[in-house]
Every structure is written in C-alpha cells, then in structure tokens.
Design a protein around this motif. Structure first.
Motif, PDB file in Angstrom:
ATOM      1  N   ILE A 173      38.216 -43.715 -55.096  1.00 52.80           N
ATOM      2  CA  ILE A 173      38.016 -42.274 -55.647  1.00 52.80           C
ATOM      3  C   ILE A 173      37.252 -41.494 -55.024  1.00 52.80           C
ATOM      4  O   ILE A 173      37.775 -40.255 -55.993  1.00 52.80           O
ATOM      5  N   PHE A 174      36.249 -41.090 -54.354  1.00 52.13           N
ATOM      6  CA  PHE A 174      35.952 -40.595 -53.637  1.00 52.13           C
ATOM      7  C   PHE A 174      37.235 -39.732 -53.254  1.00 52.13           C
ATOM      8  O   PHE A 174      37.201 -38.434 -53.309  1.00 52.13           O
ATOM      9  N   ILE A 219      40.418 -39.450 -53.975  1.00 51.34           N
ATOM     10  CA  ILE A 219      41.086 -38.754 -54.721  1.00 51.34           C
ATOM     11  C   ILE A 219      40.641 -37.506 -55.688  1.00 51.34           C
ATOM     12  O   ILE A 219      40.313 -36.560 -55.810  1.00 51.34           O
ATOM     13  N   VAL A 220      38.941 -37.807 -56.253  1.00 46.83           N
ATOM     14  CA  VAL A 220      38.083 -36.564 -56.559  1.00 46.83           C
ATOM     15  C   VAL A 220      38.149 -35.801 -55.894  1.00 46.83           C
ATOM     16  O   VAL A 220      38.468 -34.156 -56.099  1.00 46.83           O
ATOM     17  N   ILE A 221      37.837 -35.605 -54.579  1.00 45.35           N
ATOM     18  CA  ILE A 221      37.498 -34.363 -53.585  1.00 45.35           C
ATOM     19  C   ILE A 221      38.280 -33.996 -53.641  1.00 45.35           C
ATOM     20  O   ILE A 221      38.695 -32.495 -53.393  1.00 45.35           O
ATOM     21  N   LEU A 242      39.906 -31.509 -56.163  1.00 49.84           N
ATOM     22  CA  LEU A 242      39.265 -30.919 -56.969  1.00 49.84           C
ATOM     23  C   LEU A 242      39.698 -29.330 -55.922  1.00 49.84           C
ATOM     24  O   LEU A 242      39.326 -28.110 -56.117  1.00 49.84           O
ATOM     25  N   SER A 252      45.521 -42.550 -51.484  1.00 49.61           N
ATOM     26  CA  SER A 252      44.856 -41.927 -51.687  1.00 49.61           C
ATOM     27  C   SER A 252      44.611 -40.041 -51.738  1.00 49.61           C
ATOM     28  O   SER A 252      45.290 -39.688 -52.938  1.00 49.61           O
ATOM     29  N   SER A 305      47.111 -37.918 -54.373  1.00 49.76           N
ATOM     30  CA  SER A 305      45.789 -36.794 -54.143  1.00 49.76           C
ATOM     31  C   SER A 305      47.340 -35.534 -54.457  1.00 49.76           C
ATOM     32  O   SER A 305      46.846 -35.061 -55.507  1.00 49.76           O
TER      33      SER A 305
END
Length: 205
Positions: free
Chosen positions: A8-9, A11-13, A16, A98, A102
C-alpha cells in the motif's frame, strides 16, 4: 512493516509522485517546451494518445481499447499482488508488482480523466479543472516529460542499414509511471526465483 502495508505504501507514494510531476508539467509547460537540466537530461513536455514510448494505433477505437485493456490488466495485477502477499514472498517481489501496478494506474488516470479536467496545451499552459476541457472521458492524453539524449551523432557507415544516419540514444520520452513499470520488471528479473518459484515435483513410489 507487513507486506500488505509495504504494498500500500509503495502504491500510494508511486501514484502520488507520478501525478504530482505530471500535473506540475502540464500546468507549467506548453506542449513542446523544454528545460535543459544537463546535456544528457532534459524535461521535455509531450503527450501521446497510445502506448508507452509514444506508439499509437487504431485512432479513437484503439485508444478506447487500450484504456479498457489497461483496466483489465490492473485488475489482474492486483490479484497477482494479493496472492503474493498471502504467500509471504520476498519484499522485493512485493515492491516490484506494486510498482508495475502503480505505473499502470498512473497512465490510466491520464487516459481516463485528463481529457475532462485539463484544457489543451498547444501554445499555452493548460489549466487544471478547465471550463473547456480538451477531450472526453476515456480519451485523455498521457503526459511524458523525461528525455535522456545521452548520445547524439552520425553512426559509422560500416553499420548495416542505419550506418550514416543521425541517431539519438536514448530518444524516447517517458514519464514516472513508465519508469515505475520498467523498475518493477527489472526487480522481477532480479527476484525471479522468489516471484516464479518452481513447484517441487514429488516422485511417487
């Protein structure tokens, strides 16, 4: 950090970072505008309707097909990622998948939404959430900006076919999402034994 949180970390980073860079370029550069960072590295704003590295096919129908294909692909990738998290594979594999996920999502966001939230970038800097967007839902253009013309020159005549031609290495312009996919694929090669384990064959007596 658990493998789920790591995924999750990452993918989010990654998403973004991809979108922040693209939106910055889109809202600060006109199409074709370039900034020289080093002789071998430039920020050059361009857009494409199709696949990575600027390849295109099939016009609007091809564009829609590609976007829908990407949506199906990311569904398969997330299923693959969840399966590997459950198998508790090496963190390198989790990060690799990931990043690939992403990158795919980053370019999908451009393709699906940019046409309805930006106006055009031809001879002007685009406006985010413009009153008159340049396209329609699912028909946005993918933003590219990283250009690495590491070497430019005329190739020696003795090289078959392309000898004597002017050549640029590396001539393709790409974006963070493309880079994440490439890094993810490279990591899968590095951790191939963990990513694609061979099933042990049991010999029956």
């Amino acid at each position: 950090m658990s493998k789920k949180k790591l995924a999750i970390f990452t993918i989010v980073i990654a998403i973004l970072l991809d979108q922040i860079i693209k939106i910055y370029v889109k809202t600060n550069f006109a199409l074709g505008e370039e900034v020289l960072v080093f002789d071998w590295f430039r920020i050059h704003f361009t857009e494409n309707n199709g696949m990575a590295m600027g390849f295109e096919f099939g016009g609007k129908a091809g564009k829609l097909f590609l976007t829908l294909f990407r949506l199906v692909a990311v569904s398969a990738i997330i299923y693959w990622l969840i399966g590997n998290i459950k198998r508790k594979v090496h963190n390198g594999v989790i990060i690799a998948i990931s990043l690939i996920f992403s990158g795919a999502v980053g370019n999908i966001i451009d393709s699906v939404f940019y046409g309805v939230i930006f106006d055009h970038s031809n001879h002007q800097v685009a406006t985010l959430f413009a009153d008159k967007p340049y396209g329609n839902l699912f028909y946005g253009k993918v933003v590219d900006m990283f250009y690495f013309p590491i070497w430019q020159g005329t190739l020696p005549e003795w090289i078959p076919v392309i000898g004597g031609d002017f050549f640029t290495f590396f001539q393709y312009i790409f974006n963070p999402a493309d880079a994440f996919i490439s890094i993810g694929v490279a990591l899968l090669f590095i951790f191939s034994k963990q990513a694609f384990p061979k099933e042990e064959q049991t010999v029956k007596d």
